[in-house]
Design an enzyme around this catalytic site. Structure first.
Site, mmCIF file in Angstrom:
data_model
loop_
_atom_site.group_PDB
_atom_site.id
_atom_site.type_symbol
_atom_site.label_atom_id
_atom_site.label_comp_id
_atom_site.label_asym_id
_atom_site.label_seq_id
_atom_site.Cartn_x
_atom_site.Cartn_y
_atom_site.Cartn_z
ATOM 1 N N LYS A 1 42.316 27.972 -87.755
ATOM 2 C CA LYS A 1 41.692 27.220 -88.543
ATOM 3 C C LYS A 1 40.634 27.439 -89.298
ATOM 4 O O LYS A 1 40.242 27.134 -90.429
ATOM 5 C CB LYS A 1 41.372 25.864 -87.719
ATOM 6 C CG LYS A 1 42.582 25.196 -87.228
ATOM 7 C CD LYS A 1 42.235 23.759 -86.779
ATOM 8 C CE LYS A 1 43.412 22.949 -86.500
ATOM 9 N NZ LYS A 1 43.953 23.366 -85.127
ATOM 10 N N GLU B 1 37.468 15.540 -90.527
ATOM 11 C CA GLU B 1 37.921 14.724 -89.379
ATOM 12 C C GLU B 1 38.403 15.708 -88.336
ATOM 13 O O GLU B 1 38.940 16.843 -88.846
ATOM 14 C CB GLU B 1 38.862 13.795 -89.703
ATOM 15 C CG GLU B 1 40.207 14.144 -89.928
ATOM 16 C CD GLU B 1 40.735 15.272 -90.760
ATOM 17 O OE1 GLU B 1 40.078 15.411 -91.957
ATOM 18 O OE2 GLU B 1 41.697 16.272 -90.586
ATOM 19 N N SER C 1 48.684 31.115 -82.421
ATOM 20 C CA SER C 1 47.699 30.393 -83.366
ATOM 21 C C SER C 1 46.454 30.323 -82.823
ATOM 22 O O SER C 1 45.435 30.400 -83.616
ATOM 23 C CB SER C 1 48.405 29.182 -83.964
ATOM 24 O OG SER C 1 48.494 28.099 -82.664
HETATM 25 C C1 PLP Z 1 45.211 22.685 -84.913
HETATM 26 C C2 PLP Z 1 45.991 23.902 -84.159
HETATM 27 C C3 PLP Z 1 47.362 23.922 -84.396
HETATM 28 C C4 PLP Z 1 48.358 23.072 -85.219
HETATM 29 O O1 PLP Z 1 47.761 22.796 -86.542
HETATM 30 P P1 PLP Z 1 48.847 23.425 -87.705
HETATM 31 O O2 PLP Z 1 47.833 23.035 -88.892
HETATM 32 O O3 PLP Z 1 50.149 23.143 -87.370
HETATM 33 O O4 PLP Z 1 48.611 24.994 -87.768
HETATM 34 C C5 PLP Z 1 48.113 24.849 -83.781
HETATM 35 N N1 PLP Z 1 47.473 25.974 -83.031
HETATM 36 C C6 PLP Z 1 46.341 25.862 -82.712
HETATM 37 C C7 PLP Z 1 45.570 26.911 -81.722
HETATM 38 C C8 PLP Z 1 45.287 24.650 -83.494
HETATM 39 O O5 PLP Z 1 44.068 24.770 -83.047
#
Ligand code: PLP
Length: 398
Positions: free
Chosen positions: A89, A111, A376
């Site tokens: 993010k 948000e 992610s």
């Molecule tokens: C917020 C988040 C997501 C989901 O958000 P996307 O916009 O779909 O990428 C996925 N993995 C992690 C670790 C997150 O913090």
């Protein structure tokens, strides 16, 4: 296929900017200036420097030997979990705060649901010395107390939202209201590829660094491009970033993994491509889960980051056009995926990322395949859930 926003921000039949008239000047200014600002060499230089020195890019593309053996082909992990604040993010929040500065904005709002985007926003605001207000549903504030503390320690004001279900969609409404009331000094940092044009396209561009690096790193690792790229989809920003530079190359299979929650027919799910219908959500036309009369339905996933009833307009288009395959993974399967990565590769993933890992086990792969899976985020934030879900069995093998 090419994935380019039309003049008015459409990807096929999805996208656009359906905003109240009061918000129109802000959105219009962003639409007119984001491409030009992002293209300025001084902007690019500052963005690159912060991504490198502050966030910790480039992130490794790790050859996962045990998973590779298990899948009978090469498995590479794109390690967004190693970034500052623990997830992808921050790629977007760094980009948007630089953009906000160039637009002369002096105050940031956001948000947050799980708190991950709130923390990434509070982090860059602290870095830049800008005041930051984060809207968060009161239910979420209780569930994610640690992230509330993080934001406060970073100097952000966390405003609890007590309307509606006291969760993400209510926090989004409050943030919109704030932006309408403070159009001149405030920038609203949206955390995924959702919202009115230009947010989906802008956030995708900021996250596209993931696929840019992946391409270069695949090149360095023997030159072969991936045969598959697999990423989890909440709103869809890490997936859009990972797909971005591969969308035009049809020889690369792209797979988006949504959260099936308790199962597709359980009534407790977040698998938008399977269960959603077209409509207007958070300022754009996209797919989202809705009741007979078009009201937004509550989503459910064990992972807070995938617990969202919609997806961004690019994903809706990529789904309808068939360019990306969307699948879903249940809470149970995701837990197994998390354990698998922890035990076999020494990486405790975020529950969101565990969905992508879980899908890997079901894929039919050839020995010559090279699969990139996006990790992610890291699992620290999910330790309580892992403890409660595995209980005594936490040390049992998968
Ligand atoms: C917020 C988040 C997501 C989901 O958000 P996307 O916009 O779909 O990428 C996925 N993995 C992690 C670790 C997150 O913090």
């Amino acid at each position: 296929m090419r994935l380019e926003a039309s003049e008015r921000g459409f990807f096929g039949e999805f996208g656009g900017a359906y905003v109240p008239e009061m918000l129109y000047p802000n959105v219009k200014e962003l639409q007119e200036r984001y491409v030009e600002i992002m293209g300025e060499p001084s902007f690019q230089a500052e963005l690159e420097a912060l991504l490198h020195d502050f966030a910790g890019r480039p992130t490794p593309l790790f050859v996962a030997k045990t998973l590779s053996k298990m899948c009978g082909c090469e498995v590479l992990l794109k390690r967004e979990d190693l970034l500052h604040t623990g997830a992808h993010k921050v790629n977007n929040t760094i980009g948007q705060i630089l953009l906000a500065q160039r637009l002369g904005r002096t105050r940031i709002i956001a948000e947050t649901g799980a708190g991950q985007h709130g923390v990434a926003t509070a982090t860059v605001c602290a870095l830049m010395g800008m005041p930051c207000v984060v809207y968060m549903g009161e239910v979420d504030m209780q569930r994610q107390a640690l992230n509330v503390a993080r934001m406060r320690l970073l100097g952000a004001e966390v405003r609890g939202v007590s309307s509606g279900s006291k969760t993400l969609k209510d926090a989004t409404n409050e943030a919109m209201r704030d932006w309408i009331a403070n159009p001149h000094d405030t920038h609203y940092i949206i955390g995924s590829v959702v919202g009115p044009h230009p947010f989906p396209d802008m956030v995708a561009r900021f996250q596209s660094v993931i696929s840019r690096e992946t391409k270069e790193q695949c090149h360095a690792l023997g030159g072969k491009k991936p045969t598959h790229v697999v990423a989890c989809v909440g709103g869809g920003s890490n997936a859009m970033g990972a797909f971005f530079h591969f969308v035009e190359d049809e020889s690369v299979a792209l797979v988006g993994v949504e959260a099936a929650g308790c199962g597709l027919s359980s009534g407790r799910s977040a698998a938008t491509t399977a269960l959603g219908k077209p409509g207007i959500l958070h300022g754009s036309r996209t797919l989202f889960m809705q009741s007979e009369d078009g009201q937004v339905e509550e989503a459910h996933s064990i992972s807070a980051g995938l617990d969202y009833p919609g997806i961004g307009p690019q994903h809706a288009h990529l789904h309808v056009s068939g360019r990306v395959e969307y699948v879903s993974v249940t809470d149970e399967e995701a837990l197994v995926g998390a354990k698998l990565l922890a035990r076999r590769e020494g990486i405790i993933p975020a529950l969101e990322s565990a969905h992508a890992v879980a899908h890997l086990r079901r894929m039919e792969l050839e020995p010559s395949d090279r699969v990139v899976v996006v990790v992610s985020g890291r699992g620290d934030k999910d330790m309580q859930t892992y403890l409660e879900s595995f209980g005594e069995g936490i040390s049992d093998d998968v």
